[in-house]
Write a protein that holds these residues in place. Sequence first.
Motif, PDB file in Angstrom:
ATOM      1  N   GLN A 187       0.827  -1.210   0.000  1.00  0.00           N
ATOM      2  CA  GLN A 187       0.000   0.000   0.000  1.00  0.00           C
ATOM      3  C   GLN A 187       0.857   1.253   0.000  1.00  0.00           C
ATOM      4  N   LEU A 188       1.896   1.264   0.833  1.00  0.00           N
ATOM      5  CA  LEU A 188       2.803   2.412   0.870  1.00  0.00           C
ATOM      6  C   LEU A 188       3.574   2.518  -0.447  1.00  0.00           C
ATOM      7  N   ALA A 189       3.914   1.380  -1.025  1.00  0.00           N
ATOM      8  CA  ALA A 189       4.645   1.371  -2.290  1.00  0.00           C
ATOM      9  C   ALA A 189       3.847   2.079  -3.388  1.00  0.00           C
ATOM     10  N   GLU A 190       2.537   1.837  -3.423  1.00  0.00           N
ATOM     11  CA  GLU A 190       1.697   2.485  -4.425  1.00  0.00           C
ATOM     12  C   GLU A 190       1.696   4.007  -4.240  1.00  0.00           C
ATOM     13  N   LYS A 191       1.678   4.454  -2.986  1.00  0.00           N
ATOM     14  CA  LYS A 191       1.738   5.888  -2.703  1.00  0.00           C
ATOM     15  C   LYS A 191       3.084   6.466  -3.140  1.00  0.00           C
ATOM     16  N   MET A 192       4.153   5.685  -2.904  1.00  0.00           N
ATOM     17  CA  MET A 192       5.489   6.132  -3.292  1.00  0.00           C
ATOM     18  C   MET A 192       5.598   6.291  -4.805  1.00  0.00           C
ATOM     19  N   ILE A 193       5.035   5.352  -5.539  1.00  0.00           N
ATOM     20  CA  ILE A 193       5.083   5.400  -7.004  1.00  0.00           C
ATOM     21  C   ILE A 193       4.377   6.653  -7.517  1.00  0.00           C
ATOM     22  N   LYS A 194       3.199   6.931  -6.983  1.00  0.00           N
ATOM     23  CA  LYS A 194       2.456   8.133  -7.383  1.00  0.00           C
ATOM     24  C   LYS A 194       3.238   9.400  -7.027  1.00  0.00           C
ATOM     25  N   TYR A 195       3.885   9.358  -5.873  1.00  0.00           N
ATOM     26  CA  TYR A 195       4.668  10.499  -5.397  1.00  0.00           C
ATOM     27  C   TYR A 195       5.848  10.766  -6.326  1.00  0.00           C
ATOM     28  N   ILE A 196       6.563   9.706  -6.715  1.00  0.00           N
ATOM     29  CA  ILE A 196       7.702   9.847  -7.624  1.00  0.00           C
ATOM     30  C   ILE A 196       7.240  10.354  -8.987  1.00  0.00           C
ATOM     31  N   LYS A 198       4.792  12.203  -9.657  1.00  0.00           N
ATOM     32  CA  LYS A 198       4.455  13.624  -9.559  1.00  0.00           C
ATOM     33  C   LYS A 198       5.683  14.480  -9.829  1.00  0.00           C
ATOM     34  N   PHE A 199       6.813  14.081  -9.275  1.00  0.00           N
ATOM     35  CA  PHE A 199       8.052  14.819  -9.493  1.00  0.00           C
ATOM     36  C   PHE A 199       8.573  14.602 -10.916  1.00  0.00           C
ATOM     37  N   ARG A 200       8.416  13.384 -11.425  1.00  0.00           N
ATOM     38  CA  ARG A 200       8.878  13.093 -12.784  1.00  0.00           C
ATOM     39  C   ARG A 200       8.170  13.984 -13.801  1.00  0.00           C
ATOM     40  N   LYS A 201       6.864  14.132 -13.660  1.00  0.00           N
ATOM     41  CA  LYS A 201       6.091  14.949 -14.602  1.00  0.00           C
ATOM     42  C   LYS A 201       6.482  16.418 -14.544  1.00  0.00           C
ATOM     43  N   LYS A 202       6.955  16.854 -13.389  1.00  0.00           N
ATOM     44  CA  LYS A 202       7.371  18.245 -13.222  1.00  0.00           C
ATOM     45  C   LYS A 202       8.832  18.465 -13.622  1.00  0.00           C
ATOM     46  N   GLY A 203       9.504  17.375 -14.001  1.00  0.00           N
ATOM     47  CA  GLY A 203      10.912  17.483 -14.343  1.00  0.00           C
ATOM     48  C   GLY A 203      11.807  17.641 -13.139  1.00  0.00           C
ATOM     49  N   ASP A 204      11.313  17.220 -11.980  1.00  0.00           N
ATOM     50  CA  ASP A 204      12.052  17.373 -10.734  1.00  0.00           C
ATOM     51  C   ASP A 204      12.431  15.995 -10.182  1.00  0.00           C
TER      52      ASP A 204
END
Length: 352
Positions: A187-196, A198-204
């Motif tokens: 469950q935490l892994a899925e949150k981590m993937i979404k979190y990463i 988010k940064f990838r799409k922003k170029g960060d």
Amino acid sequence: MAGNIFGKLFRVTTFGESHGHALGGIIDGCPSGLKLNFEEINNELNRRKPGQSSIVTQRKESDEVIFLSGIFDGFTTGTPIGFIIKNKDHNSKDYFNIKNIYRPSHSDFTYYKKYVIRDYRGGGRSSARETVSRVVAGAIAKQLLKIYNILIKAYVSSIGGLNLSENYNKLDFSKIENTPVRCPDIQLAEKMIKYINKFRKKGDTIGGIITCIIKNVPIGIGEPVFDKLHAELGKAMLSINAVKGFEYGSGFYGTKIKGSNHIDKYKNNGSTKTNFSGGIQGGISNGMDIYLKVAFKAVATIKKKSINFNKKKIFVKGRHDPCVLPRAVPIIEAMSALVLYDYIHMYKILLF
């Protein structure tokens, strides 16, 4: 350039650049008679290689190791093991725009000042792609450690503000590889993937922490004073690109509790009721689990415009990890294995 050799008796020398023809290494001190499991070596490389999921760099490398020496009929011969991993998907043109520019928070400036020349293509020797050679050597060290039933398991325990608070004894290590982020809490892994993402799409980019557990280490590994076991583990981890911190046992938490609560009291069989020491006392393993944490920064290669050394706006092209932690898990395990087997080899515990 010095500093390309790790270990004392079981030693690995690495060579090569990110955009060169190949990377590789020489393993010296491997005993003869070990039947190598090449599938396990390839599996370790697959865990580290780029392009394995959407949350890592999309550079496509098969990372197939080619052994050149030291192996005959699948067995180690006791002579140096030479190997290479060819680079196939390197787009050097992506770096032409930074040929004469120092990227902020990279090694560009320090490398040039030290060596008066630098390979600007993907960072050259300073690229984290160098770690592919460590993983090959670590995979062989892991196979040697299996003789002692020593188990090394690392996993992502934190990404940014998302933390896995569960004690490692309550985790199912078999779930680590079930998600691309390599966190055993699904469950935490899925949150981590979404979190990463988010940064990838922003170029960060974003950083985090990897936890490593080492089980069944014999009592007596390590030396007092300068060659303490935890000192060698710390050096190994801090030599990995993007690593900013290392702790073992209670680590920095140990500064917040009083001594009477921090003492690891003994049981009748010599083990301890608690393990704030992290399996190491006086620099020597005590037979309890060794556990450590390694902190990775948010890497400096971002796709946003940034200001370089000469106050010029630059835009870094290329394919880069928005978060290096998922691919760093096998590197942490590899470096742990190299440290432990080097000590065991020094004590001549291993008999064939």
